[in-house]
Design a protein around this motif. Sequence first.
Motif, PDB file in Angstrom:
ATOM      1  N   LYS A 219      34.480 -51.738 -10.740  1.00 14.02           N
ATOM      2  CA  LYS A 219      33.271 -51.016 -10.327  1.00 14.02           C
ATOM      3  C   LYS A 219      32.676 -51.641  -9.065  1.00 14.02           C
ATOM      4  N   PHE A 220      32.657 -52.982  -9.028  1.00 10.86           N
ATOM      5  CA  PHE A 220      32.115 -53.652  -7.852  1.00 10.86           C
ATOM      6  C   PHE A 220      33.025 -53.440  -6.641  1.00 10.86           C
ATOM      7  N   MET A 221      34.337 -53.485  -6.860  1.00 14.85           N
ATOM      8  CA  MET A 221      35.270 -53.270  -5.753  1.00 14.85           C
ATOM      9  C   MET A 221      35.156 -51.846  -5.210  1.00 14.85           C
ATOM     10  N   ASP A 222      34.923 -50.882  -6.101  1.00 15.34           N
ATOM     11  CA  ASP A 222      34.685 -49.510  -5.645  1.00 15.34           C
ATOM     12  C   ASP A 222      33.469 -49.459  -4.729  1.00 15.34           C
ATOM     13  N   PHE A 223      32.434 -50.205  -5.117  1.00 17.21           N
ATOM     14  CA  PHE A 223      31.225 -50.244  -4.288  1.00 17.21           C
ATOM     15  C   PHE A 223      31.534 -50.850  -2.916  1.00 17.21           C
ATOM     16  N   LEU A 224      32.256 -51.984  -2.923  1.00 17.20           N
ATOM     17  CA  LEU A 224      32.586 -52.633  -1.652  1.00 17.20           C
ATOM     18  C   LEU A 224      33.434 -51.736  -0.758  1.00 17.20           C
ATOM     19  N   ALA A 225      34.410 -51.065  -1.364  1.00 17.19           N
ATOM     20  CA  ALA A 225      35.291 -50.198  -0.587  1.00 17.19           C
ATOM     21  C   ALA A 225      34.513 -49.049   0.045  1.00 17.19           C
ATOM     22  N   GLY A 226      33.426 -48.634  -0.623  1.00 18.89           N
ATOM     23  CA  GLY A 226      32.641 -47.523  -0.117  1.00 18.89           C
ATOM     24  C   GLY A 226      31.424 -47.918   0.684  1.00 18.89           C
ATOM     25  N   PHE A 227      31.196 -49.245   0.831  1.00 17.36           N
ATOM     26  CA  PHE A 227      30.010 -49.697   1.556  1.00 17.36           C
ATOM     27  C   PHE A 227      30.090 -49.248   3.009  1.00 17.36           C
ATOM     28  N   ASP A 228      29.023 -48.659   3.484  1.00 11.79           N
ATOM     29  CA  ASP A 228      28.997 -48.131   4.844  1.00 11.79           C
ATOM     30  C   ASP A 228      27.871 -48.780   5.636  1.00 11.79           C
ATOM     31  N   PHE A 229      28.174 -49.067   6.893  1.00 11.67           N
ATOM     32  CA  PHE A 229      27.180 -49.689   7.772  1.00 11.67           C
ATOM     33  C   PHE A 229      27.579 -49.366   9.205  1.00 11.67           C
ATOM     34  N   GLU A 234      30.181 -55.883  10.576  1.00 16.91           N
ATOM     35  CA  GLU A 234      29.236 -56.067   9.471  1.00 16.91           C
ATOM     36  C   GLU A 234      29.895 -55.755   8.130  1.00 16.91           C
ATOM     37  N   ILE A 235      30.686 -54.687   8.086  1.00 13.89           N
ATOM     38  CA  ILE A 235      31.383 -54.336   6.843  1.00 13.89           C
ATOM     39  C   ILE A 235      32.365 -55.443   6.464  1.00 13.89           C
ATOM     40  N   TYR A 236      33.074 -55.955   7.455  1.00 17.81           N
ATOM     41  CA  TYR A 236      34.020 -57.050   7.218  1.00 17.81           C
ATOM     42  C   TYR A 236      33.304 -58.280   6.655  1.00 17.81           C
ATOM     43  N   ILE A 237      32.147 -58.622   7.226  1.00 17.11           N
ATOM     44  CA  ILE A 237      31.390 -59.781   6.758  1.00 17.11           C
ATOM     45  C   ILE A 237      30.954 -59.590   5.312  1.00 17.11           C
ATOM     46  N   VAL A 238      30.427 -58.416   4.987  1.00 13.40           N
ATOM     47  CA  VAL A 238      29.950 -58.155   3.619  1.00 13.40           C
ATOM     48  C   VAL A 238      31.104 -58.246   2.635  1.00 13.40           C
ATOM     49  N   GLN A 239      32.220 -57.593   2.950  1.00 12.69           N
ATOM     50  CA  GLN A 239      33.345 -57.595   2.016  1.00 12.69           C
ATOM     51  C   GLN A 239      33.865 -59.003   1.775  1.00 12.69           C
ATOM     52  N   ASN A 240      34.046 -59.762   2.845  1.00 14.17           N
ATOM     53  CA  ASN A 240      34.578 -61.118   2.694  1.00 14.17           C
ATOM     54  C   ASN A 240      33.594 -62.055   2.008  1.00 14.17           C
ATOM     55  N   THR A 256      42.659 -61.305 -10.447  1.00 13.38           N
ATOM     56  CA  THR A 256      41.858 -60.147 -10.868  1.00 13.38           C
ATOM     57  C   THR A 256      41.212 -59.479  -9.665  1.00 13.38           C
ATOM     58  N   ILE A 257      40.684 -60.306  -8.753  1.00 14.88           N
ATOM     59  CA  ILE A 257      40.051 -59.761  -7.551  1.00 14.88           C
ATOM     60  C   ILE A 257      41.062 -58.944  -6.749  1.00 14.88           C
ATOM     61  N   LYS A 258      42.254 -59.466  -6.554  1.00 15.75           N
ATOM     62  CA  LYS A 258      43.271 -58.760  -5.778  1.00 15.75           C
ATOM     63  C   LYS A 258      43.687 -57.456  -6.457  1.00 15.75           C
ATOM     64  N   GLU A 259      43.919 -57.553  -7.767  1.00  9.08           N
ATOM     65  CA  GLU A 259      44.370 -56.370  -8.512  1.00  9.08           C
ATOM     66  C   GLU A 259      43.343 -55.241  -8.448  1.00  9.08           C
ATOM     67  N   GLN A 260      42.080 -55.584  -8.679  1.00  7.28           N
ATOM     68  CA  GLN A 260      41.042 -54.559  -8.688  1.00  7.28           C
ATOM     69  C   GLN A 260      40.692 -54.086  -7.284  1.00  7.28           C
ATOM     70  N   ALA A 261      40.885 -54.952  -6.281  1.00  4.42           N
ATOM     71  CA  ALA A 261      40.694 -54.513  -4.900  1.00  4.42           C
ATOM     72  C   ALA A 261      41.726 -53.463  -4.533  1.00  4.42           C
ATOM     73  N   GLU A 262      42.964 -53.712  -4.939  1.00  2.00           N
ATOM     74  CA  GLU A 262      44.030 -52.743  -4.673  1.00  2.00           C
ATOM     75  C   GLU A 262      43.750 -51.425  -5.389  1.00  2.00           C
ATOM     76  N   ALA A 263      43.274 -51.526  -6.628  1.00  2.12           N
ATOM     77  CA  ALA A 263      42.970 -50.315  -7.391  1.00  2.12           C
ATOM     78  C   ALA A 263      41.834 -49.518  -6.752  1.00  2.12           C
ATOM     79  N   ALA A 264      40.911 -50.224  -6.099  1.00  3.07           N
ATOM     80  CA  ALA A 264      39.765 -49.555  -5.464  1.00  3.07           C
ATOM     81  C   ALA A 264      40.081 -49.079  -4.054  1.00  3.07           C
ATOM     82  N   GLY A 265      41.268 -49.409  -3.574  1.00  4.53           N
ATOM     83  CA  GLY A 265      41.635 -49.000  -2.221  1.00  4.53           C
ATOM     84  C   GLY A 265      41.054 -49.882  -1.134  1.00  4.53           C
ATOM     85  N   LEU A 266      40.600 -51.083  -1.522  1.00  6.09           N
ATOM     86  CA  LEU A 266      40.077 -52.018  -0.520  1.00  6.09           C
ATOM     87  C   LEU A 266      41.259 -52.662   0.186  1.00  6.09           C
TER      88      LEU A 266
END
Length: 421
Positions: A219-229, A234-240, A256-266
């Motif tokens: 759920k959090f990775m979905d949010f990060l993948a969709g964060f707009d600015f 700025e987006i790169y800084i927030v995600q990292n 877990t972070i990598k797996e869910q990032a991939e699932a979220a399309g990050l």
Amino acid sequence: MGSTDLITYLNYMSTWETESDENIDRIISEQALFVNLGEFDSDTAVNAEFTTLYDLSCEVRDLTVAADATQIAADGAAVAAIWSFGLGMAAFAALQAAEIIQQKVISSKSTELNNKLTSADADISGQINSQVSDYVDKYKQNNNLIASKAPVGLDTRTCRGLLLQFLAQVQRNTTLDVGTFRQYAESARRLYNSDEINAVYDALDTLNLSKKTDADVKKFMDFLAGFDFPGKTEIYIVQNACIAIMFYKLKIANATIKEQAEAAGLPLEEVDATAFGAMDAVGKFITVVAVVMSVADVVFEILDIENVVTQCDKMCDQLNGPIKQSYLDYFNGIKTSARAYKAAIQPDSGNSAGRDIQQMQSQIQQWGSITQFGIQIAEITATADNPDQKSGTATKTDRGFSGYNGSWEIGNWGDTLRFTN
């Protein structure tokens, strides 16, 4: 809370946007020295230095007679100036340390001991090699600068850790120089002052309060993948920064972070191994700085002892025990963390023109210049025409090599670099 870490990071880094080029370059220079510390034997130098310190402290103990001796006063500023070894603790250069020592003298040998303690960091690093000596010297020079930028309540150790994390983030995305440093600091300021960042704080806190299941992380990775600015940096800084907080603060496994990032399309490059390596190296660095800073606590314990002879006995024991061990751990710790940090930001596999430029700059930081085919260059500015180029011949056409253009074979600049007017 995770949001507190992000707020602190953006707040501190945003203060560097308006800093002078000279001071930003000082920070980049320190990091370049840290990255290139390499392998060294520090135990021999530390043991030799503390043998001298221990012998002097025993002389102080043996010559001190309670009837005509005065206890060293536990004045915080004086202690920091005299006993700090110059590593990590605040510098009180304005104090006349020598005069303070003379007023609080405990025997004829105490001044000699205190003078030796004052120079111990330089003596140790100088015995190791010139690279370590240069790094320790630059580290000490930057203490006040780094602390001066800190928000209330943020110590110098934490600030330096944030800077290392920030510099690694810049280097993983572009060539690190004063211009890119300032660009990213400006982006941090824009984020810190924005309304959009509040949604990131809320999402981090929600994740922190959750059970941190795969679904919560997704759920959090979905949010990060969709964060707009309005700004790619700025987006790169927030995600990292958020991924870093998930890793070191919320203790979520990197798999877990990598797996869910991939699932979220990050994009996976945002969560690749080098990111975790840099975070882990910064954590190791902060830990060893904390170890050496703990010397202050040991010293205060000594100064709290009322009987001056007992005080001197304790000083001998602690110098030959935990204080020496702290410096053994410190120098070995910076070696280990520097090796890990370098591997994260400059992995052995793969080449690029941008990395070649960084290596040239590092050589200049270490030796003062690079000389190729009879031409000596003391400054390299800007980047190659295409800093991401992986193979073939790279060129610079902005006359950035101290007024010279340059061309070289990627990954082999040391043998192929050519300068032209």
